[in-house]
Design an enzyme around this catalytic site. Sequence first.
Site, PDB file in Angstrom:
ATOM      1  N   ARG A   1      33.550   0.999 -34.761  1.00 61.51           N
ATOM      2  CA  ARG A   1      34.339   1.425 -33.601  1.00 61.51           C
ATOM      3  C   ARG A   1      33.719   2.700 -33.018  1.00 61.51           C
ATOM      4  O   ARG A   1      32.802   3.267 -33.584  1.00 61.51           O
ATOM      5  CB  ARG A   1      35.812   1.643 -34.003  1.00 61.51           C
ATOM      6  CG  ARG A   1      35.902   2.373 -35.319  1.00 61.51           C
ATOM      7  CD  ARG A   1      36.924   3.419 -35.421  1.00 61.51           C
ATOM      8  NE  ARG A   1      36.920   4.372 -34.374  1.00 61.51           N
ATOM      9  CZ  ARG A   1      36.128   5.463 -34.342  1.00 61.51           C
ATOM     10  NH1 ARG A   1      35.232   5.707 -35.299  1.00 61.51           N
ATOM     11  NH2 ARG A   1      36.199   6.318 -33.348  1.00 61.51           N
ATOM     12  N   GLY A   2      34.291   3.127 -31.870  1.00 59.95           N
ATOM     13  CA  GLY A   2      33.728   4.291 -31.180  1.00 59.95           C
ATOM     14  C   GLY A   2      32.697   3.796 -30.183  1.00 59.95           C
ATOM     15  O   GLY A   2      31.843   2.959 -30.511  1.00 59.95           O
TER      16      GLY A   2
ATOM     17  N   ASN B   1      39.770   7.528 -22.803  1.00 55.86           N
ATOM     18  CA  ASN B   1      39.542   7.799 -24.222  1.00 55.86           C
ATOM     19  C   ASN B   1      40.799   7.386 -24.979  1.00 55.86           C
ATOM     20  O   ASN B   1      41.776   6.914 -24.379  1.00 55.86           O
ATOM     21  CB  ASN B   1      39.196   9.285 -24.432  1.00 55.86           C
ATOM     22  CG  ASN B   1      38.666   9.549 -25.827  1.00 55.86           C
ATOM     23  OD1 ASN B   1      37.772   8.848 -26.298  1.00 55.86           O
ATOM     24  ND2 ASN B   1      39.210  10.531 -26.517  1.00 55.86           N
ATOM     25  N   LYS B   2      40.755   7.565 -26.281  1.00 51.88           N
ATOM     26  CA  LYS B   2      41.858   7.123 -27.145  1.00 51.88           C
ATOM     27  C   LYS B   2      43.222   7.572 -26.625  1.00 51.88           C
ATOM     28  O   LYS B   2      43.374   8.706 -26.172  1.00 51.88           O
ATOM     29  CB  LYS B   2      41.592   7.666 -28.556  1.00 51.88           C
ATOM     30  CG  LYS B   2      42.645   7.348 -29.587  1.00 51.88           C
ATOM     31  CD  LYS B   2      42.919   5.867 -29.725  1.00 51.88           C
ATOM     32  CE  LYS B   2      41.690   5.044 -30.036  1.00 51.88           C
ATOM     33  NZ  LYS B   2      41.915   3.578 -29.863  1.00 51.88           N
TER      34      LYS B   2
ATOM     35  N   ASP C   1      35.373   6.658 -23.817  1.00 52.91           N
ATOM     36  CA  ASP C   1      35.010   5.236 -23.885  1.00 52.91           C
ATOM     37  C   ASP C   1      34.437   4.739 -22.570  1.00 52.91           C
ATOM     38  O   ASP C   1      33.694   3.765 -22.527  1.00 52.91           O
ATOM     39  CB  ASP C   1      36.229   4.403 -24.269  1.00 52.91           C
ATOM     40  CG  ASP C   1      36.544   4.602 -25.734  1.00 52.91           C
ATOM     41  OD1 ASP C   1      37.224   5.582 -26.060  1.00 52.91           O
ATOM     42  OD2 ASP C   1      36.036   3.812 -26.548  1.00 52.91           O
TER      43      ASP C   1
ATOM     44  N   GLN D   1      42.532   7.349 -36.631  1.00 53.25           N
ATOM     45  CA  GLN D   1      41.098   7.667 -36.692  1.00 53.25           C
ATOM     46  C   GLN D   1      40.863   9.159 -36.949  1.00 53.25           C
ATOM     47  O   GLN D   1      39.885   9.533 -37.593  1.00 53.25           O
ATOM     48  CB  GLN D   1      40.393   7.261 -35.385  1.00 53.25           C
ATOM     49  CG  GLN D   1      40.260   5.767 -35.165  1.00 53.25           C
ATOM     50  CD  GLN D   1      41.414   5.201 -34.370  1.00 53.25           C
ATOM     51  OE1 GLN D   1      42.538   5.696 -34.429  1.00 53.25           O
ATOM     52  NE2 GLN D   1      41.169   4.138 -33.624  1.00 53.25           N
TER      53      GLN D   1
ATOM     54  N   ARG E   1      36.076  -6.198 -27.112  1.00 51.00           N
ATOM     55  CA  ARG E   1      36.868  -5.007 -26.728  1.00 51.00           C
ATOM     56  C   ARG E   1      36.503  -4.653 -25.268  1.00 51.00           C
ATOM     57  O   ARG E   1      35.330  -4.444 -24.960  1.00 51.00           O
ATOM     58  CB  ARG E   1      36.573  -3.832 -27.662  1.00 51.00           C
ATOM     59  CG  ARG E   1      36.979  -4.115 -29.106  1.00 51.00           C
ATOM     60  CD  ARG E   1      37.059  -2.840 -29.927  1.00 51.00           C
ATOM     61  NE  ARG E   1      38.249  -2.065 -29.609  1.00 51.00           N
ATOM     62  CZ  ARG E   1      38.431  -0.805 -30.011  1.00 51.00           C
ATOM     63  NH1 ARG E   1      37.495  -0.190 -30.721  1.00 51.00           N
ATOM     64  NH2 ARG E   1      39.539  -0.157 -29.714  1.00 51.00           N
TER      65      ARG E   1
HETATM   66  O1  MRU Z   1      39.607   2.429 -30.782  1.00 48.11           O
HETATM   67  P1  MRU Z   1      38.424   3.264 -31.161  1.00 48.11           P
HETATM   68  O2  MRU Z   1      38.537   3.874 -32.515  1.00 48.11           O
HETATM   69  O3  MRU Z   1      37.122   2.527 -30.949  1.00 48.11           O
HETATM   70  O4  MRU Z   1      38.459   4.460 -30.096  1.00 48.11           O
HETATM   71  C1  MRU Z   1      37.422   5.406 -30.137  1.00 48.11           C
HETATM   72  C2  MRU Z   1      37.616   6.522 -29.199  1.00 48.11           C
HETATM   73  O5  MRU Z   1      38.545   6.559 -28.422  1.00 48.11           O
HETATM   74  C3  MRU Z   1      36.561   7.578 -29.177  1.00 48.11           C
HETATM   75  O6  MRU Z   1      37.097   8.816 -28.863  1.00 48.11           O
HETATM   76  C4  MRU Z   1      35.494   7.208 -28.127  1.00 48.11           C
HETATM   77  O7  MRU Z   1      35.024   5.919 -28.337  1.00 48.11           O
HETATM   78  C5  MRU Z   1      34.362   8.157 -28.118  1.00 48.11           C
HETATM   79  S1  MRU Z   1      33.371   8.022 -29.565  1.00 48.11           S
HETATM   80  C6  MRU Z   1      32.050   9.057 -29.424  1.00 48.11           C
END
Ligand code: MRU
Length: 347
Positions: free
Chosen positions: A49-50, A247-248, A238, A197, A92
């Site tokens: 993820r990320g 972002n998250k 993202d 996370q 995703r």
């Molecule tokens: O759902 P996830 O864990 O993939 O979400 C990740 C995030 O929101 C991160 O902050 C983002 O991808 C940046 S990672 C450098």
Amino acid sequence: MDTSATLWWDSHKDCLCYIEQTLLPGEYRIIECRDVDRLATAIRRLEIRGAPALGVAGAYGVALAARTSPHTDFSKVMTGVRQAAELLRSTRPTAINLGWGIDRVLKGLAAARTSDEVRTISLREAENIAAEDTACCHAIGGHGAALLPDRCTVLTHCNAGALACSSWGTALGVIRSAIEAGKDVKVFSCETRPLLQGARLTAWELARDGIDVTVITDSMAAHFMRAGAIDAVIVGADRITHDAVFNKIGTYTHAVTARYHKIPFYVAAPLSTFDAERNERDVVIEERAREEITIMGNRTYVTDSAKVKNPAFDATPMELVTAIITEKGVLRQPIDTRSHLSFCKSH
Ligand code: MRU
């Protein structure tokens, strides 16, 4: 510092290896992935993820499809590769890096004339993407480190660290680089409901590197900002459109709260995360399963008759962002992502 890779190609075993992130911090397990369906499941489950890590995974996924094709005929191999690419792309929707990594390998394959070339070119391009991602993170780290005071406490959300990238990290890369430069940086990591996370991954990787980290629940952030405990907020992204940073979920709340308390709100992201020609309204925010909210451990906390919403990301309007830290430098207000991108491409 121990900042080992998050995902890599094992050339002896001819497979993709990655750290299974849903098991952390309880268990550190490396998965050897040998087929694209398994990789698609791993991405959906957030084993990988990320945003930047998804870009690398998508790229390796195309290489995996090429190298595991049962065919020898060039056009049949390419058909399978394209199908695999679309499967991976569909896993995703919000992180733009996933499609970016896939498309970059597909573009490289335009030069392939034989099935052997499909296998070698796809892997070479994926390896390039992984190496460039690490280099980008170090460059982002260098630019961002200069923005932090010599002694400070930084609040971060979710995990924008080594685990979200090939290695080093974007937001956490800034923190690592600042510490490497001799600054005294402490971190408040928001736990990041519902999948934690921040609590599970950010705290684990920072503690592993000996960095001072304190976990708080998401709802405590305003309290600590008001108390003067936070000097800066740094998050990853993202997708960055013309007008917003995705972002998250929960990031927007931190941005609003930081503005109220006059705390700088920084976004650290590579150029591959930019989608500058689009606007906030064009972006699909992934909606995830109800059970991520309703169940914790073995217990169900929400009655079956209640509705649940679970958007995985939110959009922070650009006006709340103090600066965006990229591998090419720092983009400050007034932030114009379109002209910034065209400037970067021409230099
Ligand atoms: O759902 P996830 O864990 O993939 O979400 C990740 C995030 O929101 C991160 O902050 C983002 O991808 C940046 S990672 C450098």
